[in-house]
Scaffold this active site. Structure first.
Site, mmCIF file in Angstrom:
data_model
loop_
_atom_site.group_PDB
_atom_site.id
_atom_site.type_symbol
_atom_site.label_atom_id
_atom_site.label_comp_id
_atom_site.label_asym_id
_atom_site.label_seq_id
_atom_site.Cartn_x
_atom_site.Cartn_y
_atom_site.Cartn_z
ATOM 1 N N CYS A 135 -2.552 9.404 2.435
ATOM 2 C CA CYS A 135 -2.191 8.723 1.182
ATOM 3 C C CYS A 135 -3.276 8.930 0.139
ATOM 4 O O CYS A 135 -2.981 9.092 -1.036
ATOM 5 C CB CYS A 135 -1.953 7.240 1.430
ATOM 6 S SG CYS A 135 -3.314 6.395 2.255
ATOM 7 N N GLU B 141 0.885 -1.167 0.000
ATOM 8 C CA GLU B 141 0.000 0.000 0.000
ATOM 9 C C GLU B 141 0.919 1.212 0.000
ATOM 10 O O GLU B 141 1.472 1.570 1.040
ATOM 11 C CB GLU B 141 -0.877 0.007 1.258
ATOM 12 C CG GLU B 141 -1.857 -1.144 1.357
ATOM 13 C CD GLU B 141 -2.990 -1.039 0.356
ATOM 14 O OE1 GLU B 141 -3.157 0.041 -0.265
ATOM 15 O OE2 GLU B 141 -3.697 -2.027 0.182
HETATM 16 P P1 NDP Z 1 8.108 5.193 4.602
HETATM 17 O O1 NDP Z 1 8.121 4.420 3.334
HETATM 18 O O2 NDP Z 1 9.223 6.135 4.856
HETATM 19 O O3 NDP Z 1 8.066 4.212 5.868
HETATM 20 C C1 NDP Z 1 7.053 3.230 6.008
HETATM 21 C C2 NDP Z 1 7.540 2.151 6.955
HETATM 22 O O4 NDP Z 1 8.593 1.404 6.345
HETATM 23 C C3 NDP Z 1 8.108 2.700 8.254
HETATM 24 O O5 NDP Z 1 7.765 1.851 9.317
HETATM 25 C C4 NDP Z 1 9.588 2.652 7.979
HETATM 26 O O6 NDP Z 1 10.361 2.616 9.140
HETATM 27 C C5 NDP Z 1 9.710 1.349 7.229
HETATM 28 N N1 NDP Z 1 10.939 1.199 6.454
HETATM 29 C C6 NDP Z 1 11.850 2.145 6.091
HETATM 30 N N2 NDP Z 1 12.837 1.585 5.350
HETATM 31 C C7 NDP Z 1 12.550 0.272 5.250
HETATM 32 C C8 NDP Z 1 13.180 -0.830 4.588
HETATM 33 N N3 NDP Z 1 14.303 -0.690 3.868
HETATM 34 N N4 NDP Z 1 12.601 -2.050 4.673
HETATM 35 C C9 NDP Z 1 11.440 -2.212 5.358
HETATM 36 N N5 NDP Z 1 10.801 -1.219 5.997
HETATM 37 C C10 NDP Z 1 11.344 0.013 5.944
HETATM 38 O O7 NDP Z 1 6.698 5.932 4.631
HETATM 39 P P2 NDP Z 1 6.188 6.996 5.689
HETATM 40 O O8 NDP Z 1 6.228 6.399 7.054
HETATM 41 O O9 NDP Z 1 6.888 8.283 5.435
HETATM 42 O O10 NDP Z 1 4.650 7.123 5.295
HETATM 43 C C11 NDP Z 1 4.170 8.001 4.347
HETATM 44 C C12 NDP Z 1 3.911 7.279 3.039
HETATM 45 O O11 NDP Z 1 2.978 6.223 3.269
HETATM 46 C C13 NDP Z 1 3.281 8.159 1.994
HETATM 47 O O12 NDP Z 1 3.888 7.916 0.747
HETATM 48 C C14 NDP Z 1 1.829 7.700 1.978
HETATM 49 O O13 NDP Z 1 1.176 7.942 0.763
HETATM 50 C C15 NDP Z 1 1.986 6.254 2.256
HETATM 51 N N6 NDP Z 1 0.744 5.684 2.757
HETATM 52 C C16 NDP Z 1 0.043 4.811 1.979
HETATM 53 C C17 NDP Z 1 -1.173 4.328 2.403
HETATM 54 C C18 NDP Z 1 -1.930 3.349 1.572
HETATM 55 O O14 NDP Z 1 -2.812 2.702 2.115
HETATM 56 N N7 NDP Z 1 -1.667 3.188 0.294
HETATM 57 C C19 NDP Z 1 -1.756 4.736 3.687
HETATM 58 C C20 NDP Z 1 -0.930 5.629 4.433
HETATM 59 C C21 NDP Z 1 0.278 6.075 3.969
HETATM 60 P P3 NDP Z 1 10.948 4.014 9.718
HETATM 61 O O15 NDP Z 1 9.779 4.920 9.913
HETATM 62 O O16 NDP Z 1 11.547 3.572 10.989
HETATM 63 O O17 NDP Z 1 11.907 4.507 8.685
#
Ligand code: NDP
Length: 498
Positions: A279, A245
């Site tokens: 999102c 997602e």
């Molecule tokens: P990120 O992609 O930065 O982070 C998402 C999660 O992935 C966090 O828990 C992060 O940890 C973790 N993460 C980071 N690097 C890795 C890796 N290499 N491998 C596995 N996991 C990893 O997104 P954001 O938290 O900034 O969220 C915002 C984004 O989420 C926006 O693009 C938004 O559109 C999207 N979103 C999509 C939704 C949907 O349903 N389609 C709903 C809500 C949001 P850490 O934070 O510790 O870096």
């Protein structure tokens, strides 16, 4: 707060992840971080817990999930306040978020058996002597990786469905929202104390990466498109299935027969709720020429009334401080390329806040039109008709949600939008509709949470055939005779060859 900590930016100090409010810097909590060995250990514990949980069966799981739902509903103010403290989002926005999560837990719990439970499937003439049986069996352990913008709604959209399907869950919350993640796991443990069926592992991106490589049966990721690609690459190493997602750049189309007051109200909500950090937030609007100017005026009037601040305001701070630079770049670029700010503009960016900004006449190749802004900004561009609106809406790589305002053509336009969900005469409403699947296409990812499809994401189809009589035309045996094969050929020609 440690001396070097910037409000809202999480730091790891002595193995503890420290989370703070982005507006005030007040500490929300500190949580022990994990590492690859810790993640592996959590997954091992989860595998045992998952066996126990799956063994409970649908009814016992439903009862426990409904108790968890009740706990969230009873403690809604407490969870919303924590969500506000950690992300800065207005309490009212957090309340709405918790309500949708409660609804999803309820629906997943009540519908898992119907969607996933064992059932007979009809056989056809070709193998009429066999009965057929289908069920969806749990993966065992599902890894859930969540973002910070909706730290209750997004992980529950995966976790509640995974749990209802009989899986244990290891959840890695965003480093920006560990307190909310821990709260969810703690309340679940209160209603299911026997086994660690829902665990949390804390840390930065490396902990999420370790979860992808930990041997879980499936990874459900919600976050940015860039990270989604890394998650998929890591999962590819072990062919671990993934549900992604990812981000969006959702468009709203305003047709000439739209109720403009309703459209403006929904647009302002859809674009600016949670300070635009949604999102499925409306980031672009295509309004047909006949109504464009009146629509813009109504949006500006409503958006201009919104208050901005740390507490009690309509719009809170930007949760992830680095996002402010992205928002500023998009506004500056739009204005530099000939776009006009009819509300807000470059001076609206006052960290940690961004005031509502409405941009018009922005070139379609500007960052504000093509990239995810994730701030309280709206681009409203003029189009000659809905066909042009659809073409422009579909011209970006993202394909998550969207909205159409209009009467005569609204359903047809909604169906033509290249996205997973579209709301007609409202915005974002599909997210709270537990009976509908939620997910995107293209750069917004693939797979579905919510609804029947969302339950099926968390179960492997298990197909069983069972002989119920001798074969009249045996084909799948070396015992078949040439005469039987000839009869088979004759039959197939008679049935299918016409
Ligand atoms: P990120 O992609 O930065 O982070 C998402 C999660 O992935 C966090 O828990 C992060 O940890 C973790 N993460 C980071 N690097 C890795 C890796 N290499 N491998 C596995 N996991 C990893 O997104 P954001 O938290 O900034 O969220 C915002 C984004 O989420 C926006 O693009 C938004 O559109 C999207 N979103 C999509 C939704 C949907 O349903 N389609 C709903 C809500 C949001 P850490 O934070 O510790 O870096």
């Amino acid at each position: 707060m440690t001396a070097v900590q910037i409000p809202g930016v999480p730091v790891v100090d002595n193995g503890l992840l420290i989370s703070t409010n982005p507006a005030t810097g007040a500490e929300t909590g500190r949580f022990p971080t994990s590492d690859p060995a810790g993640v592996a250990e959590a997954v091992r514990r989860a595998a045992t817990a998952g066996d126990w949980w799956a063994g409970l069966g649908f009814t016992a799981r439903r009862d426990r999930l409904l108790r968890w739902r009740s706990a969230l509903a009873r403690r809604i103010e407490e969870l919303a306040a924590l969500c506000h403290d950690e992300t800065g989002k207005p309490v009212a926005d957090a309340i709405v978020e918790v309500i949708t999560a409660v609804e999803h837990i309820d629906w997943a719990a009540r519908n898992a058996r119907r969607v996933l439970g064992p059932r007979r499937v009809r056989s056809r003439l070709l193998l009429v002597e066999f009965g057929a049986h289908l069920e969806y069996q749990p993966y065992g352990v599902v890894g859930v990786i969540g973002p910070w913008n909706y730290p209750v709604f997004t992980p529950i959209g995966s976790a509640a469905y995974a749990l209802a399907a009989g899986n244990a869950v290891v959840f890695k919350p965003s480093e920006y929202t560990p307190a909310v993640g821990q709260w969810l796991a703690d309340t679940f443990a209160e209603v299911v104390p026997e086994q660690p069926v829902l665990q949390v592992v804390h840390g930065l991106g490396d902990v999420g990466a370790a979860l992808c490589r930990s041997g879980v049966g499936k990874v459900a990721f919600t976050g940015s498109t860039a990270t989604a690609k890394k998650v998929m690459a890591a999962c590819a190493e072990s062919l671990t299935p993934v549900l992604l997602e990812a981000g969006g750049k959702d468009a709203m189309i305003v047709d000439d027969d739209a109720d403009l007051d309703a459209a403006a109200e929904a647009c302002v909500w859809g674009a600016l709720t949670n300070a635009g950090q949604t999102c499925i937030g409306i980031e672009r609007v295509y309004a047909v020429d006949a109504v464009h100017d009146r629509f813009v005026a109504k949006v500006v009037e409503r958006a201009g009334r919104l208050t901005v601040g740390a507490d009690g305001a309509d719009i809170g701070p930007i949760t992830m401080p680095s996002q402010v630079d992205v928002i500023r770049r998009h506004i500056d670029d739009a204005v530099a390329r000939g776009g006009r700010a009819v509300l807000g503009g470059p001076e609206a960016v006052r960290p940690p806040f961004v005031h509502p900004t409405v941009l018009v006449d922005v070139p379609e190749d500007a960052a504000a039109v093509r990239e995810e802004t994730f701030g309280p900004t709206i681009v409203i561009n003029r189009v000659s008709d809905v066909d042009e609106a659809v073409d422009r809406a579909n011209a970006v790589g993202y394909g998550l949600g969207g909205s159409v305002f209009g009467r005569r053509r609204a359903v047809a336009v909604a169906r033509r939008l290249r996205s997973g969900m579209t709301a007609i005469n409202s915005t974002l409403t599909f997210a709270g509709m537990s009976t509908l699947p939620f997910g995107g296409t293209g750069e917004s990812g693939f797979g579905r949470i919510h609804g029947d499809d969302g339950l099926r994401e968390f179960g492997r189809a298990k197909a069983v055939t069972r002989r119920r009589g001798p074969s009249l035309m045996p084909a799948m045996t070396f015992e078949r005779t040439p005469a039987q094969v000839a009869r088979l050929v004759k039959t197939i020609k008679a049935i299918y060859g016409r």
